[in-house]
Design a protein around this motif. Structure first.
Motif, PDB file in Angstrom:
ATOM      1  N   UNK A  51      10.393  35.569 -66.319  1.00 35.85           N
ATOM      2  CA  UNK A  51       9.757  36.785 -66.810  1.00 35.85           C
ATOM      3  C   UNK A  51       9.988  37.954 -65.893  1.00 35.85           C
ATOM      4  N   UNK A  52       9.023  38.849 -65.845  1.00 33.22           N
ATOM      5  CA  UNK A  52       9.141  40.030 -65.001  1.00 33.22           C
ATOM      6  C   UNK A  52       8.799  39.655 -63.565  1.00 33.22           C
ATOM      7  N   UNK A  53       9.617  40.100 -62.646  1.00 33.16           N
ATOM      8  CA  UNK A  53       9.425  39.775 -61.239  1.00 33.16           C
ATOM      9  C   UNK A  53       8.112  40.341 -60.710  1.00 33.16           C
ATOM     10  N   UNK A  54       7.735  41.533 -61.167  1.00 29.86           N
ATOM     11  CA  UNK A  54       6.535  42.172 -60.635  1.00 29.86           C
ATOM     12  C   UNK A  54       5.267  41.819 -61.405  1.00 29.86           C
ATOM     13  N   UNK A  55       5.340  40.911 -62.333  1.00 27.95           N
ATOM     14  CA  UNK A  55       4.192  40.554 -63.142  1.00 27.95           C
ATOM     15  C   UNK A  55       3.212  39.701 -62.349  1.00 27.95           C
ATOM     16  N   UNK A  56       1.927  40.054 -62.432  1.00 29.51           N
ATOM     17  CA  UNK A  56       0.897  39.328 -61.705  1.00 29.51           C
ATOM     18  C   UNK A  56       0.298  38.202 -62.550  1.00 29.51           C
ATOM     19  N   UNK A  57       0.611  38.173 -63.835  1.00 29.34           N
ATOM     20  CA  UNK A  57       0.056  37.147 -64.712  1.00 29.34           C
ATOM     21  C   UNK A  57       0.998  36.926 -65.886  1.00 29.34           C
ATOM     22  N   UNK A  58       0.657  35.937 -66.711  1.00 27.61           N
ATOM     23  CA  UNK A  58       1.461  35.616 -67.887  1.00 27.61           C
ATOM     24  C   UNK A  58       0.813  36.307 -69.082  1.00 27.61           C
ATOM     25  N   UNK A  59       1.562  37.182 -69.723  1.00 28.07           N
ATOM     26  CA  UNK A  59       1.051  38.020 -70.798  1.00 28.07           C
ATOM     27  C   UNK A  59       1.010  37.272 -72.129  1.00 28.07           C
ATOM     28  N   UNK A  60      -0.154  37.288 -72.776  1.00 27.34           N
ATOM     29  CA  UNK A  60      -0.303  36.677 -74.094  1.00 27.34           C
ATOM     30  C   UNK A  60       0.545  37.424 -75.118  1.00 27.34           C
ATOM     31  N   UNK A  61       0.518  38.747 -75.065  1.00 27.56           N
ATOM     32  CA  UNK A  61       1.273  39.554 -76.026  1.00 27.56           C
ATOM     33  C   UNK A  61       2.777  39.281 -75.926  1.00 27.56           C
ATOM     34  N   UNK A  62       3.310  39.246 -74.710  1.00 26.95           N
ATOM     35  CA  UNK A  62       4.742  38.996 -74.538  1.00 26.95           C
ATOM     36  C   UNK A  62       5.104  37.554 -74.892  1.00 26.95           C
ATOM     37  N   UNK A  63       4.196  36.623 -74.618  1.00 26.20           N
ATOM     38  CA  UNK A  63       4.421  35.220 -74.972  1.00 26.20           C
ATOM     39  C   UNK A  63       4.464  35.064 -76.487  1.00 26.20           C
ATOM     40  N   UNK A  64       3.545  35.716 -77.184  1.00 26.55           N
ATOM     41  CA  UNK A  64       3.533  35.660 -78.649  1.00 26.55           C
ATOM     42  C   UNK A  64       4.844  36.185 -79.211  1.00 26.55           C
ATOM     43  N   UNK A  65       5.278  37.300 -78.713  1.00 28.92           N
ATOM     44  CA  UNK A  65       6.535  37.903 -79.174  1.00 28.92           C
ATOM     45  C   UNK A  65       7.712  36.951 -78.949  1.00 28.92           C
ATOM     46  N   UNK A  66       7.751  36.330 -77.791  1.00 29.13           N
ATOM     47  CA  UNK A  66       8.837  35.412 -77.451  1.00 29.13           C
ATOM     48  C   UNK A  66       8.847  34.186 -78.364  1.00 29.13           C
ATOM     49  N   UNK A  67       7.664  33.590 -78.588  1.00 23.13           N
ATOM     50  CA  UNK A  67       7.609  32.398 -79.443  1.00 23.13           C
ATOM     51  C   UNK A  67       7.907  32.732 -80.899  1.00 23.13           C
ATOM     52  N   UNK A  68       7.444  33.872 -81.374  1.00 26.08           N
ATOM     53  CA  UNK A  68       7.748  34.254 -82.752  1.00 26.08           C
ATOM     54  C   UNK A  68       9.245  34.515 -82.920  1.00 26.08           C
ATOM     55  N   UNK A  69       9.890  35.077 -81.896  1.00 28.00           N
ATOM     56  CA  UNK A  69      11.339  35.259 -81.937  1.00 28.00           C
ATOM     57  C   UNK A  69      12.077  33.928 -81.954  1.00 28.00           C
ATOM     58  N   UNK A  70      11.418  32.873 -81.444  1.00 30.29           N
ATOM     59  CA  UNK A  70      12.029  31.533 -81.406  1.00 30.29           C
ATOM     60  C   UNK A  70      11.720  30.702 -82.639  1.00 30.29           C
ATOM     61  N   UNK A  71      11.052  31.304 -83.639  1.00 27.36           N
ATOM     62  CA  UNK A  71      10.795  30.606 -84.896  1.00 27.36           C
ATOM     63  C   UNK A  71       9.399  30.042 -85.053  1.00 27.36           C
ATOM     64  N   UNK A  72       8.509  30.263 -84.117  1.00 23.94           N
ATOM     65  CA  UNK A  72       7.127  29.800 -84.241  1.00 23.94           C
ATOM     66  C   UNK A  72       6.322  30.783 -85.073  1.00 23.94           C
TER      67      UNK A  72
END
Length: 169
Positions: free
Chosen positions: A143-164
């Motif tokens: 993910x992003x190098x400077x990210x302090x946590x795992x984003x729910x919004x970005x995770x949702x986008x990623x999984x939906x792009x993968x067919x979920x």
């Protein structure tokens, strides 16, 4: 003459610093930016795929706290003969899962036999583990190098792009 102007400038600089320390602190507090409150609202997101299983994410606001992934594998996919004792199969699967994840803090994996396949559940507590270890184990993308946590919004986008198909409850 240049030395005198240098001395005068030095005196003014020192005097200026002294004055800043004498400023009323209530003035400084008023000019500071107000603290932004973190969104602590509990959110549960479920993502399902017909071929890849399901995932459940628990978060506080946009910050994912925990993920549970469930998927199944047939005995054939695992190279298991159905004639074997089911308890022995379960024990071997759980030993294998334990050896894969035993050194990772906050990660738990369990296999259960259901009919002619194995249901595997992997749970990751993102508040406990070292994220570097999770990336090395392939359980977390960089993910992003400077990210302090795992984003729910970005995770949702990623999984939906993968067919979920993801839904927030």
């Amino acid at each position: 003459m240049k030395k005198r102007w240098g001395f005068v400038c030095l005196c003014l600089l020192v005097t200026g610093c002294a004055r800043l320390s004498d400023v009323d602190e209530s003035f400084l507090k008023e000019t500071e930016e107000p603290e932004v409150e973190k969104d602590e609202t509990p959110v549960v997101m479920k993502c399902d795929s017909e071929t890849q299983g399901s995932l459940t994410f628990e978060s506080k606001g946009d910050q994912i706290q925990k993920m549970t992934q469930s998927f199944s594998m047939s005995f054939t996919d695992l190279g298991i003969n159905e004639d074997l004792d089911q308890n022995a199969i379960k024990e071997k699967i759980n030993q294998s899962l334990d050896s894969m994840y035993q050194d990772l803090e906050g990660v738990q994996a369990v296999g259960e036999i259901v009919g002619d396949h194995v249901e595997i559940t992997v749970t990751i507590d993102y508040t406990a583990p070292d994220h570097e270890q999770l990336m090395e184990a392939g359980l977390l993308e960089s993910g992003k190098v400077d990210s302090a946590y795992i984003s729910l919004e970005e995770t949702q986008e990623s999984y939906e792009d993968s067919g979920y198909t993801c839904t927030i409850e």
